[in-house]
Design a protein around this motif. Sequence first.
Motif, short mmCIF file in Angstrom:
data_model
loop_
_atom_site.label_atom_id
_atom_site.label_comp_id
_atom_site.label_asym_id
_atom_site.label_seq_id
_atom_site.Cartn_x
_atom_site.Cartn_y
_atom_site.Cartn_z
N MET A 1 38.10 -103.44 -32.54
CA MET A 1 38.54 -102.10 -32.85
C MET A 1 39.18 -102.06 -34.24
SD MET A 1 41.06 -99.82 -30.57
CE MET A 1 42.03 -98.57 -31.31
N ILE A 2 38.77 -101.10 -35.02
CA ILE A 2 39.28 -100.95 -36.39
C ILE A 2 40.62 -100.23 -36.36
CG2 ILE A 2 38.86 -99.87 -38.63
CD1 ILE A 2 35.86 -100.14 -38.05
N LEU A 3 41.58 -100.76 -37.13
CA LEU A 3 42.87 -100.10 -37.30
C LEU A 3 42.96 -99.67 -38.75
CD1 LEU A 3 45.64 -99.62 -35.75
CD2 LEU A 3 46.45 -101.49 -37.16
N ARG A 4 43.27 -98.42 -38.96
CA ARG A 4 43.29 -97.85 -40.31
C ARG A 4 44.61 -97.13 -40.53
NH1 ARG A 4 39.00 -95.76 -43.81
NH2 ARG A 4 39.86 -94.06 -45.04
N LEU A 5 45.31 -97.50 -41.61
CA LEU A 5 46.54 -96.84 -42.01
C LEU A 5 46.33 -96.30 -43.42
CD1 LEU A 5 49.14 -99.55 -40.93
CD2 LEU A 5 48.56 -97.46 -39.71
N TYR A 14 42.23 -102.91 -40.94
CA TYR A 14 42.09 -104.17 -40.23
C TYR A 14 40.83 -104.07 -39.39
CZ TYR A 14 42.85 -107.91 -36.88
OH TYR A 14 42.69 -109.02 -36.10
N ASP A 15 39.85 -104.91 -39.70
CA ASP A 15 38.56 -104.84 -39.01
C ASP A 15 38.01 -106.25 -38.82
OD1 ASP A 15 36.14 -104.02 -37.94
OD2 ASP A 15 35.31 -103.39 -39.87
N GLU A 16 37.79 -106.63 -37.58
CA GLU A 16 37.18 -107.92 -37.23
C GLU A 16 37.84 -109.11 -37.94
OE1 GLU A 16 32.92 -107.94 -37.33
OE2 GLU A 16 32.79 -105.94 -36.46
N GLY A 17 39.18 -109.15 -37.90
CA GLY A 17 39.90 -110.28 -38.46
C GLY A 17 40.07 -110.27 -39.96
N VAL A 18 39.78 -109.16 -40.60
CA VAL A 18 39.94 -109.06 -42.06
C VAL A 18 40.87 -107.89 -42.38
CG1 VAL A 18 38.76 -108.66 -44.25
CG2 VAL A 18 37.65 -110.04 -42.49
N LEU A 19 41.85 -108.17 -43.24
CA LEU A 19 42.76 -107.13 -43.73
C LEU A 19 42.27 -106.67 -45.10
CD1 LEU A 19 46.17 -108.75 -42.87
CD2 LEU A 19 45.42 -106.50 -42.10
N GLU A 34 43.50 -114.84 -40.60
CA GLU A 34 43.88 -116.21 -40.29
C GLU A 34 44.65 -116.86 -41.43
OE1 GLU A 34 39.82 -118.59 -41.53
OE2 GLU A 34 39.83 -117.43 -39.68
N ARG A 35 44.59 -116.28 -42.62
CA ARG A 35 45.34 -116.80 -43.78
C ARG A 35 46.74 -116.20 -43.87
NH1 ARG A 35 41.91 -119.89 -47.30
NH2 ARG A 35 40.13 -120.27 -45.95
N CYS A 36 47.07 -115.27 -42.98
CA CYS A 36 48.37 -114.61 -43.01
C CYS A 36 49.43 -115.50 -42.38
CB CYS A 36 48.27 -113.28 -42.26
SG CYS A 36 49.73 -112.25 -42.46
#
Length: 142
Positions: A1-5, A14-19, A34-36
């Motif tokens: 699920m995509i999170l959009r701010l 935030y989409d599929e593990g990428v910011l 994963e780099r966060c």
Amino acid sequence: MILRLEWPGFLLVYDEGVLGLTWSDAAALEVKAERCIEASLRPTSGEGSSQLVFRFRSAPSDATGLIVVRVGVPAAHVQGAEQLIQRLRREHGVPDRQAEEAETAELARVPAAAEGWVLAPTGPASEELFDEVMSRIENETD
């Protein structure tokens, strides 16, 4: 699920593990979650606004490769930012650093009151120049 701010001048997806962080007409940064190594929300005013802080490492074994991002979050978007942080913790094990903790050495030069800030490692020549300039300034004010 995509999170959009999104708020004026800034978009975080935030989409599929990428910011994806985008400052309109300025810059864009895309980083694997994963780099966060830090995601925290720090209050900046009594009006409810906050500062979203991310710290990313450049590679799993490279402790010196560090990117720090600070983004001002309007009060109306703080709840969405909190949801993002919770999701990063749940899905990627991203730890939180409490606002009361002392800033580490790599953040010492970043103005905490600045709404938005990006920090990356500097080279030895830049560090030498910075130290020389600060020394001159200190000697001139004495």
